[in-house]
Scaffold this active site. Structure first.
Site, mmCIF file in Angstrom:
data_model
loop_
_atom_site.group_PDB
_atom_site.id
_atom_site.type_symbol
_atom_site.label_atom_id
_atom_site.label_comp_id
_atom_site.label_asym_id
_atom_site.label_seq_id
_atom_site.Cartn_x
_atom_site.Cartn_y
_atom_site.Cartn_z
ATOM 1 N N HIS A 294 5.522 2.587 29.087
ATOM 2 C CA HIS A 294 5.024 3.107 27.810
ATOM 3 C C HIS A 294 6.179 3.596 26.938
ATOM 4 O O HIS A 294 7.109 4.236 27.423
ATOM 5 C CB HIS A 294 4.060 4.278 28.044
ATOM 6 C CG HIS A 294 2.855 3.912 28.859
ATOM 7 N ND1 HIS A 294 2.909 3.752 30.219
ATOM 8 C CD2 HIS A 294 1.568 3.677 28.505
ATOM 9 C CE1 HIS A 294 1.699 3.431 30.673
ATOM 10 N NE2 HIS A 294 0.879 3.384 29.651
ATOM 11 N N LYS A 323 2.057 -4.324 32.522
ATOM 12 C CA LYS A 323 1.363 -3.715 31.382
ATOM 13 C C LYS A 323 2.393 -2.972 30.543
ATOM 14 O O LYS A 323 3.092 -2.082 31.046
ATOM 15 C CB LYS A 323 0.285 -2.749 31.868
ATOM 16 C CG LYS A 323 -0.447 -2.020 30.741
ATOM 17 C CD LYS A 323 -1.438 -1.020 31.312
ATOM 18 C CE LYS A 323 -1.428 0.246 30.487
ATOM 19 N NZ LYS A 323 -2.108 1.357 31.128
ATOM 20 N N LYS A 477 -2.023 -7.267 -4.295
ATOM 21 C CA LYS A 477 -2.648 -8.368 -5.028
ATOM 22 C C LYS A 477 -1.660 -9.148 -5.889
ATOM 23 O O LYS A 477 -1.752 -10.376 -5.999
ATOM 24 C CB LYS A 477 -3.800 -7.833 -5.874
ATOM 25 C CG LYS A 477 -4.953 -7.299 -5.021
ATOM 26 C CD LYS A 477 -6.130 -6.862 -5.851
ATOM 27 C CE LYS A 477 -7.258 -6.358 -4.954
ATOM 28 N NZ LYS A 477 -8.470 -5.991 -5.697
ATOM 29 N N ASP A 515 -12.676 -10.773 -7.409
ATOM 30 C CA ASP A 515 -12.983 -9.410 -7.864
ATOM 31 C C ASP A 515 -13.707 -9.396 -9.201
ATOM 32 O O ASP A 515 -14.668 -8.655 -9.406
ATOM 33 C CB ASP A 515 -11.692 -8.592 -8.009
ATOM 34 C CG ASP A 515 -11.210 -8.025 -6.679
ATOM 35 O OD1 ASP A 515 -12.039 -7.900 -5.759
ATOM 36 O OD2 ASP A 515 -10.017 -7.725 -6.571
ATOM 37 N N ALA A 554 -4.167 -0.270 -13.736
ATOM 38 C CA ALA A 554 -3.546 -1.484 -14.274
ATOM 39 C C ALA A 554 -3.095 -2.417 -13.157
ATOM 40 O O ALA A 554 -2.267 -3.300 -13.382
ATOM 41 C CB ALA A 554 -2.359 -1.113 -15.163
ATOM 42 N N GLN A 680 -15.724 -14.749 -1.005
ATOM 43 C CA GLN A 680 -14.650 -14.990 -0.047
ATOM 44 C C GLN A 680 -15.170 -15.721 1.190
ATOM 45 O O GLN A 680 -14.536 -16.650 1.700
ATOM 46 C CB GLN A 680 -14.015 -13.660 0.381
ATOM 47 C CG GLN A 680 -13.110 -13.039 -0.661
ATOM 48 C CD GLN A 680 -12.507 -11.732 -0.177
ATOM 49 O OE1 GLN A 680 -12.999 -11.101 0.747
ATOM 50 N NE2 GLN A 680 -11.413 -11.323 -0.810
#
Length: 706
Positions: A294, A323, A477, A515, A554, A680
């Site tokens: 770990h 693991k 975007k 959108d 914006a 979508q």
């Protein structure tokens, strides 16, 4: 002194002629007092090897070895590289494994080769078929290998972390009642380090507790269990005596646990703590040791992951399963963990990787896809045993890790920052299930840097084109638009932002903007009550014609809404923290701009606002949930009749609540969210129609916590 005198009288010849019992007594004495000379120690070792050689030859004499010696004279490493299909028919050959290791040390290569060929592959065969893992040897046909890859299923594991034995047993009973298609785990991890200290500090009580819990799992609930007694230095709860802890771990095997988990840093001490098997077999056929490592601060380099962790575990004959769990500081860290699994598959060695934290979540949600032996899910939210654990129910029912997810599954996802609040995974996965699309899985992607993610060859840009589509949200975007180049839908190109990426047949991605249609539709439904609430589109509506829409923000969503309003012949006014960006958007869509300070104070001048439309993240679940881009007094002064908020979590933001108090008709982000997601879905699934009403109900239920 008496023992020293006795051992001095021993001759080399007398040692060589000792019986097995006499050798055992002498070995015990030497171990305790170290009283033999080097020459006599060598004689003792040779005598022991001679006895073991005779025992091994006696065992081999009864075996019908069907392979010629030239076929069987292969080393253990050769055998591992040519691992056969594994079938869990555990039988008595597994008991020979330790004999093989001892014989190898004597140099009996010919005899060992035969036993390794016969015994090692049967044992490994047995383990892997029980796990439903099928790796093929180099001689297997490609079609056979593909079939077995599809058969592989990661084992869903959940941890019991209660502090008393009775509470743990109660949790086990609860899990046993779950049906196989209702989040029943494949493995239960007994985190005995969470038991109260009054039990942990008493070895007898601890061993009794382990016995009771193993019996409750293995015999009563009929669920395989793994006994884990994690120390504080490896992120666990136990701060007691180390030798006692290791002896208690061995008790897990003695009690009948299918698995015991021991830390890589303690594996040598664990081996030395093994009890004497003359009192009975400690680790029997079908029992496996998970060796774990770990990292709670970061994910190391690939070189460290492979050489310092995976290879060390694999090289240790005691270990059956590797693991590796690491805290991921970036989603790209998962790429290195995936590389470890790729190496393990090539070696035919069972391995599990776990990315801790939200950044590493996809290592768990795509565990079968990536090839991880097991993954962890909490019994319920709030009962996580490590950072970033999803619930067992989500793993099973939403991401279908142990049902329809396979190595061939194609990946869809929503990328953003933040992303934890997104309902898209629930919405899209349930839509996929409803439409019986079994070869895709939709996951949340916490992406800090868009370009770095799409350029990560070990994770995203893979040869199989596994990533087939993305929903894109704040703040990526506009970056997504650049990523597509010229391969953009004309409307999205005019808007200047995309919220959807779809993989094309040539491997490239095409950008779309779903959108604007959804946002405009939500506003038009609020303006015109004759439009049905469950209408997927409002293409023919004239409700916005001549109206003035105040767009707050914006970014990509704002651009979509502003251009969408212009397409509907509305007037557009833009307000944004950056006045330059507000001016640029207003100029691009043929509108005007005002400052956010004027909006906050209600100073709209001669403007008559009809619709207030928020596209910022203000009001979203998180630190800014109580903020608003347009205070109540400003709403009153605006003269608006409709208020729209793109935020859908919570369903009623402060902005919408105060707008409603001012008498406005409100449109939540729910309708926009469902509308854009439905479009979508069609793009992701080659035009297959989405169940709009069902998707809306899914989001409503998710928002209510159902």
């Amino acid at each position: 002194e008496e023992e020293k005198t006795t051992t001095k009288t021993l001759s080399v010849e007398s040692i060589q002629n000792m019986t097995e019992d006499e050798l055992r007594v002498l070995e015990l004495s030497v171990k305790m007092r170290d009283v033999l000379s080097k020459e006599k120690s060598n004689a003792l070792r040779e005598a022991r090897l001679s006895v073991e050689r005779k025992q091994l030859e006696a065992k081999l004499a009864g075996l019908d070895l069907k392979k010629e010696s030239n076929e069987t004279m292969k080393t253990t490493n050769d055998m591992k590289r040519e691992s056969l299909e594994f079938k869990m028919k555990l039988n008595r050959e597994k008991v020979f494994r330790e004999d093989v290791a001892d014989a190898l040390r004597t140099g009996l290569v010919v005899v060992c080769g035969a036993l390794v060929y016969f015994g090692w592959n049967v044992i490994r065969d047995a383990w892997l078929n029980e796990s439903e893992i099928c790796y093929s040897s180099s001689s297997s046909s490609s079609s056979s290998m593909e079939m077995k890859m599809k058969d592989f299923k990661c084992k869903l594991t959940t941890s019991i972390i209660s502090s008393t034995v009775s509470e743990c047993v109660s949790e086990i009973e609860h899990l046993a009642k779950r049906s196989s298609n209702n989040s029943r785990p494949d493995i239960v991890e007994l985190r005995v380090d969470f038991l109260e200290k009054s039990i942990r500090s008493d070895e007898r009580k601890m061993k009794e507790a382990i016995g009771q819990l193993v019996e409750a799992c293995e015999k009563v609930a009929k669920i395989p269990c793994v006994v884990t007694f994690r120390p504080t230095w490896e992120g666990g709860q136990d701060d007691g005596d180390e030798e006692t802890r290791l002896r208690c771990l061995w008790e897990g095997f003695r009690a009948g646990a299918t698995y015991v988990d021991c830390e890589l840093l303690a594996i040598e001490r664990f081996a030395k703590a093994k009890p004497d098997e003359r009192d009975g077999v400690i680790k029997g056929p079908g029992q496996m040791l998970i060796c774990s490592s770990h990292e709670y601060e970061l994910t190391p380099s690939l070189d460290v992951l492979l050489k310092e962790k995976y290879e060390k575990i694999r090289a240790n004959d005691m270990c059956d399963i590797a693991k590796i769990a690491c805290v991921c500081q970036d989603i790209n860290d998962v790429g290195r963990l995936a590389k470890v699994l790729e190496k393990a598959r090539g070696d035919g060695y069972p391995c599990a990787v776990l990315g801790m934290s939200e950044h590493g979540l996809i290592s768990r949600l795509l565990a079968t896809k990536l090839g991880s032996y097991l993954t962890f899910g909490s019994i319920r939210a709030g009962f996580e045993s490590a950072p970033g654990q999803p619930t067992l129910r989500d793993l099973s029912e939403l991401y279908r890790v142990n049902t329809s997810q396979t190595r061939e599954t194609k990946i869809l996802g929503v990328m953003g920052n933040p992303i934890a609040q997104s309902k898209s995974p629930q919405l899209h996965n349930k839509a996929l299930i409803s439409a019986k699309v079994d070869d895709k899985c939709y996951v949340p992607l916490l992406v800090k840097d868009f370009a770095e993610f799409v350029e990560n060859e070990s994770l995203f840009n893979n040869k199989n084109n596994d990533w087939v589509g993305f929903s894109v949200t704040i703040p990526h975007k506009e970056s997504a638009l650049k990523f597509c180049g010229e391969n953009v839908d004309p409307v999205a190109k005019q808007i200047g932002a995309v919220n959807t990426l779809v993989r094309q047949k040539d491997g490239s991605f095409r950008g779309y903007n779903t959108d604007y249609v959804a946002a405009i539709g939500a506003i038009e439904k609020a303006l015109d009550p004759t439009i049905p609430r469950d209408a997927a589109e409002t293409t023919d509506s004239k409700a916005l014609k001549g109206k003035t829409v105040l767009v707050l923000g914006a970014g990509g969503a704002a651009r979509g809404l502003a251009f969408g309003a212009k397409f509907k012949e509305a007037n557009v006014v833009v307000a944004n923290r950056s006045k330059d960006r507000a001016d640029a958007l207003a100029e691009a869509c043929g509108g005007t701009s005002i400052s956010v300070e004027d909006v906050a104070s209600g100073n709209f001048g001669d403007l008559k606002i009809d619709v207030i439309a928020n596209t910022t993240s203000l009001g979203m679940v998180g630190e800014r949930v109580n903020e608003t881009p347009c205070p109540k007094e400003a709403i009153k002064k605006s003269g608006a009749v409709v208020c729209f908020d793109a935020v859908y979590n919570p369903l009623e933001t402060r902005l919408l609540r105060e707008a409603k108090e001012c008498g406005l008709t409100v449109a939540s982000g729910l309708d926009m969210f469902v509308g854009q997601a439905a479009r979508q879905f069609e793009l992701f699934n080659e035009g297959q129609k989405a169940d709009y009403a069902g998707m809306r109900e899914t989001v409503l239920n998710a928002s209510k916590g159902n």
